[in-house]
Design a protein around this motif. Structure first.
Motif, PDB file in Angstrom:
ATOM      1  N   LEU A 167       0.823  -1.208   0.000  1.00 39.69           N
ATOM      2  CA  LEU A 167       0.000   0.000   0.000  1.00 39.69           C
ATOM      3  C   LEU A 167       0.858   1.259   0.000  1.00 39.69           C
ATOM      4  O   LEU A 167       0.532   2.251  -0.666  1.00 39.69           O
ATOM      5  CB  LEU A 167      -0.929  -0.002   1.219  1.00 39.69           C
ATOM      6  CG  LEU A 167      -2.092  -0.991   1.179  1.00 39.69           C
ATOM      7  CD1 LEU A 167      -2.802  -1.032   2.530  1.00 39.69           C
ATOM      8  CD2 LEU A 167      -3.077  -0.640   0.069  1.00 39.69           C
ATOM      9  N   GLY A 168       1.968   1.221   0.730  1.00 39.04           N
ATOM     10  CA  GLY A 168       2.865   2.374   0.745  1.00 39.04           C
ATOM     11  C   GLY A 168       3.452   2.648  -0.626  1.00 39.04           C
ATOM     12  O   GLY A 168       3.563   3.808  -1.045  1.00 39.04           O
ATOM     13  N   GLU A 169       3.787   1.586  -1.342  1.00 40.60           N
ATOM     14  CA  GLU A 169       4.325   1.751  -2.691  1.00 40.60           C
ATOM     15  C   GLU A 169       3.242   2.283  -3.636  1.00 40.60           C
ATOM     16  O   GLU A 169       3.509   3.138  -4.486  1.00 40.60           O
ATOM     17  CB  GLU A 169       4.859   0.423  -3.217  1.00 40.60           C
ATOM     18  CG  GLU A 169       5.418   0.467  -4.628  1.00 40.60           C
ATOM     19  CD  GLU A 169       6.594   1.420  -4.789  1.00 40.60           C
ATOM     20  OE1 GLU A 169       6.865   1.824  -5.941  1.00 40.60           O
ATOM     21  OE2 GLU A 169       7.252   1.759  -3.779  1.00 40.60           O
ATOM     22  N   LEU A 170       2.032   1.805  -3.470  1.00 39.96           N
ATOM     23  CA  LEU A 170       0.929   2.288  -4.314  1.00 39.96           C
ATOM     24  C   LEU A 170       0.641   3.757  -4.041  1.00 39.96           C
ATOM     25  O   LEU A 170       0.332   4.516  -4.965  1.00 39.96           O
ATOM     26  CB  LEU A 170      -0.319   1.443  -4.073  1.00 39.96           C
ATOM     27  CG  LEU A 170      -0.212  -0.034  -4.457  1.00 39.96           C
ATOM     28  CD1 LEU A 170      -1.509  -0.766  -4.142  1.00 39.96           C
ATOM     29  CD2 LEU A 170       0.149  -0.186  -5.929  1.00 39.96           C
ATOM     30  N   ARG A 171       0.764   4.163  -2.800  1.00 38.86           N
ATOM     31  CA  ARG A 171       0.573   5.583  -2.475  1.00 38.86           C
ATOM     32  C   ARG A 171       1.611   6.438  -3.181  1.00 38.86           C
ATOM     33  O   ARG A 171       1.303   7.524  -3.697  1.00 38.86           O
ATOM     34  CB  ARG A 171       0.654   5.798  -0.961  1.00 38.86           C
ATOM     35  CG  ARG A 171       0.404   7.247  -0.539  1.00 38.86           C
ATOM     36  CD  ARG A 171       0.426   7.401   0.974  1.00 38.86           C
ATOM     37  NE  ARG A 171       1.693   7.002   1.543  1.00 38.86           N
ATOM     38  CZ  ARG A 171       2.782   7.778   1.581  1.00 38.86           C
ATOM     39  NH1 ARG A 171       2.754   9.004   1.061  1.00 38.86           N
ATOM     40  NH2 ARG A 171       3.891   7.348   2.127  1.00 38.86           N
ATOM     41  N   ARG A 172       2.830   5.948  -3.257  1.00 38.18           N
ATOM     42  CA  ARG A 172       3.899   6.718  -3.929  1.00 38.18           C
ATOM     43  C   ARG A 172       3.673   6.778  -5.441  1.00 38.18           C
ATOM     44  O   ARG A 172       4.162   7.702  -6.108  1.00 38.18           O
ATOM     45  CB  ARG A 172       5.256   6.108  -3.604  1.00 38.18           C
ATOM     46  CG  ARG A 172       5.721   6.389  -2.176  1.00 38.18           C
ATOM     47  CD  ARG A 172       7.146   5.932  -1.948  1.00 38.18           C
ATOM     48  NE  ARG A 172       7.230   4.478  -1.878  1.00 38.18           N
ATOM     49  CZ  ARG A 172       7.051   3.766  -0.771  1.00 38.18           C
ATOM     50  NH1 ARG A 172       6.718   4.372   0.356  1.00 38.18           N
ATOM     51  NH2 ARG A 172       7.168   2.450  -0.776  1.00 38.18           N
ATOM     52  N   LEU A 173       2.946   5.795  -5.976  1.00 40.57           N
ATOM     53  CA  LEU A 173       2.665   5.797  -7.411  1.00 40.57           C
ATOM     54  C   LEU A 173       1.508   6.727  -7.777  1.00 40.57           C
ATOM     55  O   LEU A 173       1.309   7.037  -8.947  1.00 40.57           O
ATOM     56  CB  LEU A 173       2.334   4.375  -7.885  1.00 40.57           C
ATOM     57  CG  LEU A 173       3.500   3.399  -7.996  1.00 40.57           C
ATOM     58  CD1 LEU A 173       2.979   2.000  -8.322  1.00 40.57           C
ATOM     59  CD2 LEU A 173       4.504   3.847  -9.037  1.00 40.57           C
ATOM     60  N   LEU A 174       0.758   7.148  -6.780  1.00 38.13           N
ATOM     61  CA  LEU A 174      -0.369   8.041  -7.038  1.00 38.13           C
ATOM     62  C   LEU A 174       0.079   9.498  -7.140  1.00 38.13           C
ATOM     63  O   LEU A 174       0.989   9.926  -6.434  1.00 38.13           O
ATOM     64  CB  LEU A 174      -1.400   7.922  -5.915  1.00 38.13           C
ATOM     65  CG  LEU A 174      -2.359   6.729  -5.978  1.00 38.13           C
ATOM     66  CD1 LEU A 174      -3.117   6.590  -4.656  1.00 38.13           C
ATOM     67  CD2 LEU A 174      -3.354   6.893  -7.135  1.00 38.13           C
ATOM     68  N   LYS A 175      -0.591  10.220  -7.998  1.00 30.61           N
ATOM     69  CA  LYS A 175      -0.374  11.659  -8.062  1.00 30.61           C
ATOM     70  C   LYS A 175      -0.931  12.297  -6.792  1.00 30.61           C
ATOM     71  O   LYS A 175      -1.709  11.677  -6.064  1.00 30.61           O
ATOM     72  CB  LYS A 175      -1.073  12.242  -9.293  1.00 30.61           C
ATOM     73  CG  LYS A 175      -0.554  11.707 -10.620  1.00 30.61           C
ATOM     74  CD  LYS A 175      -1.374  12.245 -11.785  1.00 30.61           C
ATOM     75  CE  LYS A 175      -0.922  11.661 -13.108  1.00 30.61           C
ATOM     76  NZ  LYS A 175      -1.762  12.112 -14.249  1.00 30.61           N
ATOM     77  N   LYS A 176      -0.547  13.533  -6.528  1.00 28.66           N
ATOM     78  CA  LYS A 176      -1.058  14.226  -5.354  1.00 28.66           C
ATOM     79  C   LYS A 176      -2.584  14.284  -5.402  1.00 28.66           C
ATOM     80  O   LYS A 176      -3.167  14.710  -6.389  1.00 28.66           O
ATOM     81  CB  LYS A 176      -0.491  15.637  -5.281  1.00 28.66           C
ATOM     82  CG  LYS A 176      -0.888  16.378  -4.013  1.00 28.66           C
ATOM     83  CD  LYS A 176      -0.215  17.739  -3.936  1.00 28.66           C
ATOM     84  CE  LYS A 176      -0.602  18.460  -2.651  1.00 28.66           C
ATOM     85  NZ  LYS A 176       0.036  19.797  -2.549  1.00 28.66           N
TER      86      LYS A 176
END
Length: 280
Positions: free
Chosen positions: A132-141
């Motif tokens: 989930l942390g990695e997916l959050r980093r892949l998301l735009k602001k």
């Protein structure tokens, strides 16, 4: 028997590759039972025509197909999964999608996404918060994630009606600490996982669908061929009497869900949404 995440993942890949077509035709692609959540999940994501969308552990592409319908010419859909057999079907379902064989715990993507979707996979990741942390980093602001998981054992009797008798007689059939299908069945656990990964604006909604499993003989056969495929040989290795005892208890437990000779299970599904930051 100790839980080995690497072995667990390798066995999962083999299992999914072998049953991807049956899984799609009988469940995901047909929108049966819990897969009625596919539309709810995509709706919750709030996909816009111009969005870049990532479907994590996309499987045979049921969610990808629904998401792609929301996109316009400037939008893009990508899907990742570790099972080639499933990806082949996903590519058939969404020819214009971009599908890549990739482990969700080792994502090698550099693109940034507006929306991330994940249906019925989070509970099986050995390290879900790290994913989930990695997916959050892949998301735009301000990007949004939407996740669907199965409910508790009590809320999803399709699983527990047979698995509880199995565990009673073969308590070591799965290694201690191994992921289970009900891992995030409690809304608070799902909410905490997303918050621990740094997501904001976490919201969890419960849906209750129904699933007609047919007469008990059909339910038993389907369950052993699909849901229990990875452990079936271990169950049968205990001998015909143990199998008969499991089957008898399961049939007794299933009786309260029988209507007109057919088993109709309720099926709890949790759909969670969150954003990559406090900006919505």
């Amino acid at each position: 028997m100790a839980y080995d995440p690497t072995k667990y993942k390798q066995e999962s890949i083999v299992s999914w590759n072998s049953r991807a077509r049956d899984y799609h035709d009988g469940w995901a692609g047909a929108g049966r039972g819990p897969f009625r959540s596919t539309k709810e999940l995509v709706d919750a994501a709030g996909i816009l025509e111009s969005d870049f969308v990532l479907d994590v552990a996309c499987g045979t592409g049921a969610v990808s197909k629904e998401a792609f319908l929301r996109l316009g010419p400037s939008g893009m859909l990508a899907g990742i999964d570790f099972a080639r057999g499933a990806l082949r079907i996903a590519k058939e379902n969404v020819p214009a999608g971009h599908f890549v064989e990739m482990d969700a715990e080792n994502i090698g993507l550099r693109a940034r996404f507006d929306k991330v979707l994940c249906q019925y996979a989070l509970m099986f990741f050995p390290e879900p918060v790290r994913v989930l942390g990695e997916l959050r980093r892949l998301l735009k602001k301000g990007g949004r994630i939407a996740v669907a998981v199965h409910g508790t054992a009590q809320g999803v009797p399709y699983f527990s009606t047979i698995m509880e008798p199995v565990l009673k007689r073969i308590p070591d059939i799965r290694p201690e600490g191994a992921p289970t299908v009900h891992r995030f069945g409690n809304p608070k656990d799902l909410e905490n996982a997303l918050a621990s990964a740094g997501f904001a604006n976490v919201a969890v909604r419960k849906f209750v669908f129904d699933y007609e499993a047919g007469p008990f003989s059909e339910y038993w056969s389907d369950y052993m061929a699909t849901t229990a495929a990875a452990i079936r040989s271990k169950i049968e290795a205990r001998g015909s009497q143990v199998v008969a005892d499991i089957k008898k208890e399961a049939e007794e437990k299933a009786q309260r869900f029988v209507k007109d000779g057919k088993i109709r299970f309720p099926w709890d599904v949790l759909v969670a949404t969150a954003t990559s930051s406090t900006t919505t």
